[in-house]
Design a protein around this motif. Structure first.
Motif, PDB file in Angstrom:
ATOM      1  N   VAL A 264       0.830  -1.205   0.000  1.00  0.00           N
ATOM      2  CA  VAL A 264       0.000   0.000   0.000  1.00  0.00           C
ATOM      3  C   VAL A 264       0.864   1.255   0.000  1.00  0.00           C
ATOM      4  CG1 VAL A 264      -1.736   1.317   1.276  1.00  0.00           C
ATOM      5  CG2 VAL A 264      -1.905  -1.177   1.150  1.00  0.00           C
ATOM      6  N   ASP A 265       1.862   1.317   0.925  1.00  0.00           N
ATOM      7  CA  ASP A 265       2.643   2.564   1.033  1.00  0.00           C
ATOM      8  C   ASP A 265       3.861   2.587   0.107  1.00  0.00           C
ATOM      9  OD1 ASP A 265       4.758   1.161   2.308  1.00  0.00           O
ATOM     10  OD2 ASP A 265       3.970   1.577   4.299  1.00  0.00           O
ATOM     11  N   ARG A 266       4.157   1.435  -0.574  1.00  0.00           N
ATOM     12  CA  ARG A 266       5.243   1.331  -1.553  1.00  0.00           C
ATOM     13  C   ARG A 266       6.600   1.617  -0.922  1.00  0.00           C
ATOM     14  NH1 ARG A 266       3.476  -1.903  -4.426  1.00  0.00           N
ATOM     15  NH2 ARG A 266       5.226  -1.514  -5.871  1.00  0.00           N
ATOM     16  N   ARG A 267       6.757   1.335   0.361  1.00  0.00           N
ATOM     17  CA  ARG A 267       8.004   1.573   1.062  1.00  0.00           C
ATOM     18  C   ARG A 267       8.626   0.255   1.510  1.00  0.00           C
ATOM     19  NH1 ARG A 267       9.085   6.734   2.734  1.00  0.00           N
ATOM     20  NH2 ARG A 267       7.431   8.275   2.378  1.00  0.00           N
ATOM     21  N   SER A 268       9.928   0.131   1.284  1.00  0.00           N
ATOM     22  CA  SER A 268      10.649  -1.018   1.821  1.00  0.00           C
ATOM     23  C   SER A 268      10.941  -0.763   3.291  1.00  0.00           C
ATOM     24  CB  SER A 268      11.952  -1.234   1.061  1.00  0.00           C
ATOM     25  OG  SER A 268      11.703  -1.597  -0.286  1.00  0.00           O
ATOM     26  N   ARG A 269      11.193  -1.826   4.040  1.00  0.00           N
ATOM     27  CA  ARG A 269      11.526  -1.696   5.448  1.00  0.00           C
ATOM     28  C   ARG A 269      12.353  -2.883   5.913  1.00  0.00           C
ATOM     29  NH1 ARG A 269       6.280  -0.818   4.088  1.00  0.00           N
ATOM     30  NH2 ARG A 269       5.107  -0.548   6.043  1.00  0.00           N
ATOM     31  N   VAL A 270      13.064  -2.685   7.023  1.00  0.00           N
ATOM     32  CA  VAL A 270      13.802  -3.762   7.658  1.00  0.00           C
ATOM     33  C   VAL A 270      13.151  -4.046   9.001  1.00  0.00           C
ATOM     34  CG1 VAL A 270      16.004  -4.500   8.635  1.00  0.00           C
ATOM     35  CG2 VAL A 270      15.971  -3.220   6.494  1.00  0.00           C
ATOM     36  N   LEU A 271      12.760  -5.289   9.213  1.00  0.00           N
ATOM     37  CA  LEU A 271      12.116  -5.707  10.450  1.00  0.00           C
ATOM     38  C   LEU A 271      13.119  -6.470  11.302  1.00  0.00           C
ATOM     39  CD1 LEU A 271       8.861  -7.177   8.847  1.00  0.00           C
ATOM     40  CD2 LEU A 271       9.322  -4.793   9.473  1.00  0.00           C
ATOM     41  N   THR A 272      13.090  -6.226  12.593  1.00  0.00           N
ATOM     42  CA  THR A 272      13.963  -6.943  13.518  1.00  0.00           C
ATOM     43  C   THR A 272      13.105  -7.707  14.509  1.00  0.00           C
ATOM     44  OG1 THR A 272      15.687  -5.248  13.336  1.00  0.00           O
ATOM     45  CG2 THR A 272      15.809  -6.746  15.220  1.00  0.00           C
ATOM     46  N   PHE A 273      13.385  -9.004  14.628  1.00  0.00           N
ATOM     47  CA  PHE A 273      12.657  -9.853  15.558  1.00  0.00           C
ATOM     48  C   PHE A 273      13.650 -10.423  16.564  1.00  0.00           C
ATOM     49  CE2 PHE A 273      10.332  -9.956  11.567  1.00  0.00           C
ATOM     50  CZ  PHE A 273       9.036  -9.685  11.977  1.00  0.00           C
ATOM     51  N   GLY A 274      13.539  -9.972  17.814  1.00  0.00           N
ATOM     52  CA  GLY A 274      14.360 -10.521  18.879  1.00  0.00           C
ATOM     53  C   GLY A 274      13.531 -11.502  19.680  1.00  0.00           C
ATOM     54  N   VAL A 275      14.078 -12.647  19.951  1.00  0.00           N
ATOM     55  CA  VAL A 275      13.295 -13.709  20.576  1.00  0.00           C
ATOM     56  C   VAL A 275      13.985 -14.169  21.848  1.00  0.00           C
ATOM     57  CG1 VAL A 275      12.218 -15.962  20.215  1.00  0.00           C
ATOM     58  CG2 VAL A 275      12.591 -14.433  18.285  1.00  0.00           C
ATOM     59  N   SER A 276      13.265 -14.139  22.946  1.00  0.00           N
ATOM     60  CA  SER A 276      13.818 -14.630  24.201  1.00  0.00           C
ATOM     61  C   SER A 276      13.771 -16.139  24.232  1.00  0.00           C
ATOM     62  CB  SER A 276      13.005 -14.077  25.379  1.00  0.00           C
ATOM     63  OG  SER A 276      11.709 -14.662  25.391  1.00  0.00           O
ATOM     64  N   ASP A 277      14.562 -16.738  25.114  1.00  0.00           N
ATOM     65  CA  ASP A 277      14.571 -18.195  25.219  1.00  0.00           C
ATOM     66  C   ASP A 277      13.204 -18.736  25.578  1.00  0.00           C
ATOM     67  OD1 ASP A 277      17.914 -18.359  26.624  1.00  0.00           O
ATOM     68  OD2 ASP A 277      17.234 -18.465  24.555  1.00  0.00           O
ATOM     69  N   GLU A 278      12.422 -17.981  26.366  1.00  0.00           N
ATOM     70  CA  GLU A 278      11.117 -18.463  26.799  1.00  0.00           C
ATOM     71  C   GLU A 278      10.121 -18.565  25.641  1.00  0.00           C
ATOM     72  OE1 GLU A 278      12.859 -16.093  28.309  1.00  0.00           O
ATOM     73  OE2 GLU A 278      13.494 -17.305  30.035  1.00  0.00           O
ATOM     74  N   THR A 279      10.240 -17.654  24.666  1.00  0.00           N
ATOM     75  CA  THR A 279       9.278 -17.637  23.561  1.00  0.00           C
ATOM     76  C   THR A 279       9.869 -18.157  22.264  1.00  0.00           C
ATOM     77  OG1 THR A 279       9.886 -15.370  22.999  1.00  0.00           O
ATOM     78  CG2 THR A 279       8.070 -15.668  24.556  1.00  0.00           C
ATOM     79  N   ALA A 280      11.122 -18.585  22.306  1.00  0.00           N
ATOM     80  CA  ALA A 280      11.820 -18.951  21.077  1.00  0.00           C
ATOM     81  C   ALA A 280      11.164 -20.100  20.348  1.00  0.00           C
ATOM     82  CB  ALA A 280      13.274 -19.313  21.398  1.00  0.00           C
ATOM     83  N   PHE A 281      10.704 -21.094  21.095  1.00  0.00           N
ATOM     84  CA  PHE A 281      10.178 -22.280  20.431  1.00  0.00           C
ATOM     85  C   PHE A 281       8.980 -21.946  19.553  1.00  0.00           C
ATOM     86  CE2 PHE A 281       7.761 -26.260  20.166  1.00  0.00           C
ATOM     87  CZ  PHE A 281       8.755 -27.103  19.705  1.00  0.00           C
ATOM     88  N   ALA A 282       8.189 -20.964  19.956  1.00  0.00           N
ATOM     89  CA  ALA A 282       6.982 -20.619  19.197  1.00  0.00           C
ATOM     90  C   ALA A 282       7.296 -20.103  17.812  1.00  0.00           C
ATOM     91  CB  ALA A 282       6.161 -19.576  19.963  1.00  0.00           C
ATOM     92  N   VAL A 283       8.455 -19.469  17.662  1.00  0.00           N
ATOM     93  CA  VAL A 283       8.806 -18.934  16.346  1.00  0.00           C
ATOM     94  C   VAL A 283       9.874 -19.750  15.654  1.00  0.00           C
ATOM     95  CG1 VAL A 283       8.110 -16.568  16.779  1.00  0.00           C
ATOM     96  CG2 VAL A 283      10.398 -17.317  17.417  1.00  0.00           C
ATOM     97  N   GLY A 284      10.237 -20.874  16.215  1.00  0.00           N
ATOM     98  CA  GLY A 284      11.197 -21.744  15.567  1.00  0.00           C
ATOM     99  C   GLY A 284      12.643 -21.421  15.891  1.00  0.00           C
ATOM    100  N   LEU A 285      12.893 -20.459  16.793  1.00  0.00           N
ATOM    101  CA  LEU A 285      14.256 -20.144  17.204  1.00  0.00           C
ATOM    102  C   LEU A 285      14.531 -20.903  18.496  1.00  0.00           C
ATOM    103  CD1 LEU A 285      14.244 -16.295  16.524  1.00  0.00           C
ATOM    104  CD2 LEU A 285      14.898 -18.140  15.000  1.00  0.00           C
ATOM    105  N   ALA A 286      14.879 -22.165  18.372  1.00  0.00           N
ATOM    106  CA  ALA A 286      14.829 -23.090  19.488  1.00  0.00           C
ATOM    107  C   ALA A 286      15.685 -22.690  20.674  1.00  0.00           C
ATOM    108  CB  ALA A 286      15.226 -24.485  19.006  1.00  0.00           C
TER     109      ALA A 286
END
Length: 333
Positions: A77-99
């Motif tokens: 929609v806005d035609r803008r590129s972006r960089v996303l950063t996802f930091g994952v703690s050990d407690e929540t890592a399994f949910a996103v596959g970062l074991a």
């Protein structure tokens, strides 16, 4: 799994994104540009997202994809590129596959018009290079969104990335996405070891071609679904034009078949050449090559007896030893 331009769908993300864009559905490319910790997808891994919410590929293997898709649809929609950063703690890592925890950065680029967007023309150039088996790198500077295509020989640092198949961030802040041709394995001799070897090679991501003028050996019944060429080995290899993404293995034990292939392979761009046979067999092979005018340096390119010395006995074990040696040559030089 379906194929796109000779590649399976999970390896055809640029092609799929270009197709979606040209069909009017809209397309966004999401690319992992950096990882820390235990991120399951390496830099260069891609996810394509259409304007209809279709996805192909992966950037993490978990719920990060959901957040990336949301941002991708906004980017359309806005035609803008972006960089996303996802930091994952050990407690929540399994949910996103970062074991074991970790962090990933994902570049999100809408395809088409817009100062920050990835142009259709540049994406089409990448797709055309991939179809023609020409290596190409796409460089993007997230601070300015300047983009360029880089070919081998134009930048020493990027040449190292071509050789190692390694996308990633450069010290100057550019992300370099490497698009190398698929790896190829050419096997001369449709023997019993070849039956196991092509299976192992395919698991490792190689396109395989079997060469054997003996129709009884190179039959579809013995090698279902494989590409089999019944030409004389030297003629077949010349037609295949081995390049720096090609490994060649000769398995016939017959000098009338192996030697012509080896002579072509030695003066090709192939990154690996292995020949089946004992140390004594190879010594006689060396004598024949020397008599034919091949230099000591050229002959030294041959891995013989082929494969790592792991005590392999069965065809399957020999196939594993060969692919281990091929992998070491590819990755360690």
């Amino acid at each position: 799994m379906t194929e796109t331009g000779g590649r399976s769908e999970h390896d055809s993300i640029p092609e799929i994104a270009l197709g979606w864009h040209r069909s009017g559905r809209g397309a966004v490319l999401a690319t992992v540009i950096e990882t820390w910790g235990s991120a399951p997808r390496q830099a260069g891994s891609q996810l394509a997202v259409s304007g209809e919410g279709e996805i192909m590929g992966s950037v993490s293997g978990g719920c990060v994809e959901g957040a990336v898709v949301t941002e991708a649809l906004e980017a359309l929609v806005d035609r803008r590129s972006r960089v996303l950063t996802f930091g994952v703690s050990d407690e929540t890592a399994f949910a996103v596959g970062l074991a074991c925890g970790g962090t990933i950065r994902v570049l999100v680029e809408p395809v088409g018009d817009g100062e920050q967007a990835l142009s259709e023309a540049m994406l089409a150039e990448v797709v055309a290079a991939r179809a023609a088996r020409r290596p190409v790198a796409m460089a993007v500077a997230p601070e300015t969104w300047a983009r360029s295509l880089v070919l081998p020989g134009q930048d020493g640092a990027i040449d190292a990335r071509f050789r190692s198949d390694r996308s990633g961030m450069e010290e100057d802040g550019r992300f370099i996405a490497i698009h190398n041709p698929p790896l190829r394995l050419v096997v001369v001799g449709a023997v019993h070891i070849a039956q196991a070897l092509v299976q192992v090679a395919r698991i490792c991501g190689y396109d395989c071609t079997l060469i054997d003028p003996r129709s009884a050996f190179g039959s579809a019944a013995r090698f279902p679904g494989e590409t089999i060429v019944e030409d004389w080995p030297d003629e077949a290899l010349e037609a295949l034009a081995p390049d720096a993404r090609t490994a060649i293995v000769t398995l016939t034990h017959d000098p009338k078949l192996d030697d012509p292939a080896i002579r072509i392979a030695l003066r090709s761009g192939a990154f690996y050449l292995g020949a089946l046979g004992s140390t004594r067999t190879h010594a006689r092979r060396v004598e024949r090559l020397q008599a034919a005018g091949y230099s000591e340096a050229e002959i030294a390119r041959i891995h013989a007896p082929v494969g790592l010395d792991i005590g392999a006995k069965t065809p399957a074990e020999i196939a594993v030893s060969i692919m281990a040696q091929v992998t070491a040559r590819l990755r360690k030089g």
